[in-house]
Design a protein around this motif. Structure first.
Motif, PDB file in Angstrom:
ATOM      1  N   ARG A 143       0.699  -1.568   0.036  1.00  0.00           N
ATOM      2  CA  ARG A 143       0.362  -0.081  -0.335  1.00  0.00           C
ATOM      3  C   ARG A 143       0.554   0.827   0.221  1.00  0.00           C
ATOM      4  O   ARG A 143      -0.030   1.975  -0.054  1.00  0.00           O
ATOM      5  CB  ARG A 143      -0.768  -0.377   1.620  1.00  0.00           C
ATOM      6  CG  ARG A 143      -2.050  -1.609   1.093  1.00  0.00           C
ATOM      7  CD  ARG A 143      -2.893  -1.184   2.268  1.00  0.00           C
ATOM      8  NE  ARG A 143      -3.896  -1.829   2.624  1.00  0.00           N
ATOM      9  CZ  ARG A 143      -5.263  -2.543   2.156  1.00  0.00           C
ATOM     10  NH1 ARG A 143      -5.858  -0.521   1.990  1.00  0.00           N
ATOM     11  NH2 ARG A 143      -5.768  -2.946   2.100  1.00  0.00           N
ATOM     12  N   SER A 144       2.100   1.511   0.166  1.00  0.00           N
ATOM     13  CA  SER A 144       3.093   2.512   0.473  1.00  0.00           C
ATOM     14  C   SER A 144       3.823   2.030  -0.864  1.00  0.00           C
ATOM     15  O   SER A 144       4.765   0.935  -1.259  1.00  0.00           O
ATOM     16  CB  SER A 144       3.360   2.421   2.235  1.00  0.00           C
ATOM     17  OG  SER A 144       4.807   1.673   2.266  1.00  0.00           O
ATOM     18  N   GLN A 145       4.680   3.231  -0.840  1.00  0.00           N
ATOM     19  CA  GLN A 145       5.641   3.507  -2.240  1.00  0.00           C
ATOM     20  C   GLN A 145       6.820   2.974  -1.456  1.00  0.00           C
ATOM     21  O   GLN A 145       7.496   2.950  -2.127  1.00  0.00           O
ATOM     22  CB  GLN A 145       5.317   4.973  -2.632  1.00  0.00           C
ATOM     23  CG  GLN A 145       4.515   4.867  -3.532  1.00  0.00           C
ATOM     24  CD  GLN A 145       4.461   4.203  -5.108  1.00  0.00           C
ATOM     25  OE1 GLN A 145       5.637   3.429  -5.296  1.00  0.00           O
ATOM     26  NE2 GLN A 145       3.607   4.077  -5.621  1.00  0.00           N
ATOM     27  N   SER A 146       6.924   3.617  -0.600  1.00  0.00           N
ATOM     28  CA  SER A 146       8.331   3.055  -0.222  1.00  0.00           C
ATOM     29  C   SER A 146       8.428   1.803   0.273  1.00  0.00           C
ATOM     30  O   SER A 146       9.374   1.198   0.254  1.00  0.00           O
ATOM     31  CB  SER A 146       8.760   3.762   1.559  1.00  0.00           C
ATOM     32  OG  SER A 146       7.510   3.399   2.329  1.00  0.00           O
ATOM     33  N   ALA A 147       7.369   0.837   0.632  1.00  0.00           N
ATOM     34  CA  ALA A 147       7.117  -0.606   1.276  1.00  0.00           C
ATOM     35  C   ALA A 147       7.215  -1.170  -0.342  1.00  0.00           C
ATOM     36  O   ALA A 147       8.673  -1.542  -0.382  1.00  0.00           O
ATOM     37  CB  ALA A 147       6.462  -1.290   2.269  1.00  0.00           C
ATOM     38  N   PHE A 148       6.723  -0.905  -1.324  1.00  0.00           N
ATOM     39  CA  PHE A 148       7.014  -1.341  -2.535  1.00  0.00           C
ATOM     40  C   PHE A 148       8.331  -1.358  -3.156  1.00  0.00           C
ATOM     41  O   PHE A 148       9.124  -2.246  -3.589  1.00  0.00           O
ATOM     42  CB  PHE A 148       5.721  -0.725  -3.243  1.00  0.00           C
ATOM     43  CG  PHE A 148       5.770  -1.725  -4.656  1.00  0.00           C
ATOM     44  CD1 PHE A 148       5.128  -2.864  -4.895  1.00  0.00           C
ATOM     45  CD2 PHE A 148       5.330  -0.466  -5.726  1.00  0.00           C
ATOM     46  CE1 PHE A 148       5.854  -3.588  -6.467  1.00  0.00           C
ATOM     47  CE2 PHE A 148       5.516  -0.572  -7.089  1.00  0.00           C
ATOM     48  CZ  PHE A 148       5.758  -2.472  -7.246  1.00  0.00           C
ATOM     49  N   LYS A 149       8.206  -0.544  -2.927  1.00  0.00           N
ATOM     50  CA  LYS A 149      10.014  -0.077  -3.470  1.00  0.00           C
ATOM     51  C   LYS A 149      11.504  -0.677  -3.169  1.00  0.00           C
ATOM     52  O   LYS A 149      12.296  -0.994  -3.689  1.00  0.00           O
ATOM     53  CB  LYS A 149      10.126   2.133  -3.687  1.00  0.00           C
ATOM     54  CG  LYS A 149       9.479   2.409  -4.427  1.00  0.00           C
ATOM     55  CD  LYS A 149      10.275   3.880  -4.297  1.00  0.00           C
ATOM     56  CE  LYS A 149       9.297   4.787  -5.092  1.00  0.00           C
ATOM     57  NZ  LYS A 149       9.942   6.290  -5.391  1.00  0.00           N
ATOM     58  N   ALA A 150      11.062  -0.405  -1.745  1.00  0.00           N
ATOM     59  CA  ALA A 150      12.242  -0.979  -0.633  1.00  0.00           C
ATOM     60  C   ALA A 150      12.432  -3.321  -1.289  1.00  0.00           C
ATOM     61  O   ALA A 150      13.048  -3.969  -1.548  1.00  0.00           O
ATOM     62  CB  ALA A 150      12.060  -1.800   0.536  1.00  0.00           C
TER      63      ALA A 150
END
Length: 412
Positions: A143-150
């Protein structure tokens, strides 16, 4: 021919018994209840051989503090006047760093691949349709861009994953249509499966009973493991004392007290998890793919004609009672995420204790006693790791060389 006693009739104990039989041992199984009725009964049903990320990681303690103040948060904590809880927590926090997480993940991936192959070995004697096994594939949505990018930045071990946008996630799995606008993206992997763990236990128990070297399953309370002269000499139960050449402790969280009685500290803590099961009606849009909602730590799997949802970590000791607020909160999340996936008016809830180690790595193999062996600590991945753990365990008892180095998977 040597004899072995396996203590525990969940998925870990049953698979241990099977691989010991196949290794040439006579085997007796001791279990307090009917097989598969504790942590194996209504778990998430996902066989996630590649998605094995340990709970301990950099930043997790900070996230955990945030979760504690969220009404629908995935974590609940109740302090206990029990040194084992605090000792486990201290070791867990010590493992919350990137280096330890990477080492443990690499070892669990080896165990996961061994487990995948070992499950396939069972197919000739245990038909996959006997426990609703299905090669569903697995999608982890963010749901979050930061978690997805990581997640995208992490190495792709075998080059098979597919990185999807939020809209593409819903195209690949229509059950996600209601939350597609809220998703940063997702990662899909082929080769991950779903199945009914309890049905697997029941089917394997029937195969055990038919095995020529199986000595029987005894339904009894195990009171203590008996030690004399530096070796284990028996197991005292409500049905009397049982003796064998080898003893395998695979009794989930109960292994902790049984081991302590013979001077072995097992770094296990019962992480209480919840599951919901709802029947799927004709016309429902249930997920065909196994889904993990990363931030909310909620798992979705279609098992047969039912939707299974598993979630939450409650650190509340050995308490399996259902918390109505936790069940209601999870039900609301499920309805919002997949509103048309199943008949939520007929939902049933369950809670079980997942025996976890601080670093999420199970403990398999030898102890300080020459004839006492361990197969414990698989935590929420008990079904996933069961067959591989049992294969390693049987090889250790027989004296075979392991298929890979077991550093990180043995009693420390």
């Amino acid at each position: 021919m040597q004899e072995a006693i396996v203590i525990g009739g969940g998925v870990i104990g049953l698979t241990s018994a099977w691989w010991l039989l196949e290794a040439g041992f006579k085997v007796t199984l001791l279990e307090r209840d009917a097989v598969g009725m504790a942590a194996s009964y209504r778990n998430g049903g996902q066989l996630s051989y590649r998605y094995v990320a340990p709970l301990a990681d950099a930043g997790v303690p900070f996230k955990a503090m945030q979760w504690l103040f969220q009404e629908n948060g995935p974590l609940r904590f109740r302090p206990e006047a029990d040194l084992r809880q605090w000792r486990w927590l201290a070791r867990f926090v010590a493992n919350c760093n990137s280096a330890d997480n990477a080492r443990t993940t690499a070892k669990l991936l080896e165990l996961g691949e061994l487990s995948r192959r070992a499950m396939a070995e069972l197919a000739p004697v245990l038909p996959l349709d006997a426990f609703d096994w299905r090669d569903a594939g697995k999608m982890v949505v963010y749901r979050s861009q930061s978690a997805f990018k990581a997640a995208v930045a992490r190495p792709d071990a075998d080059g098979t994953r597919q990185v999807l946008s939020g809209a593409e996630c819903a195209v690949r799995e229509p059950a996600l249509a209601a939350v597609a606008p809220l998703l940063a993206g997702g990662i899909f992997n082929q080769g991950e499966a779903v199945a009914d763990c309890y049905a697997f236990c029941a089917a394997l128990a029937a195969r055990l009973a038919a095995h020529p070297r199986f000595q029987g399953s005894v339904r009894a309370d195990v009171h203590r493991i008996v030690e004399d002269g530096g070796a284990i000499t028996g197991v005292d139960t409500s049905a009397g004392r049982f003796k064998a050449d080898h003893y395998v402790l695979a009794a989930g969280i109960d292994s902790r007290d049984l081991a302590a009685a013979v001077g072995i500290y097992l770094p296990l803590y019962p992480l209480k998890g919840y599951s919901l099961t709802a029947p799927i009606r004709p016309g429902d849009c249930a997920p065909a793919i196994s889904i993990t909602d990363f931030e909310r730590k909620v798992l979705y799997a279609r098992i047969g004609d039912a939707l299974r949802v598993a979630a939450m970590v409650d650190m509340v000791g050995a308490d399996t009672t259902l918390d109505p607020k936790r069940v209601a909160n999870l039900t609301r999340q499920v309805r919002a995420t997949m509103p048309h996936a199943a008949d939520y008016e007929r939902i049933s809830a369950w809670a079980g204790l997942r025996p976890a180690t601080p670093d999420s790595a199970p403990i398999i193999g030898a102890t300080g006693y020459p004839n006492l062996w361990l197969n414990v600590g698989q935590g929420p991945l008990g079904f996933t790791f069961a067959c591989g753990s049992a294969k390693l365990l049987a090889g250790a008892v027989k004296g075979d060389a392991p298929p890979f180095k077991l550093d990180g998977l043995t009693l420390r």
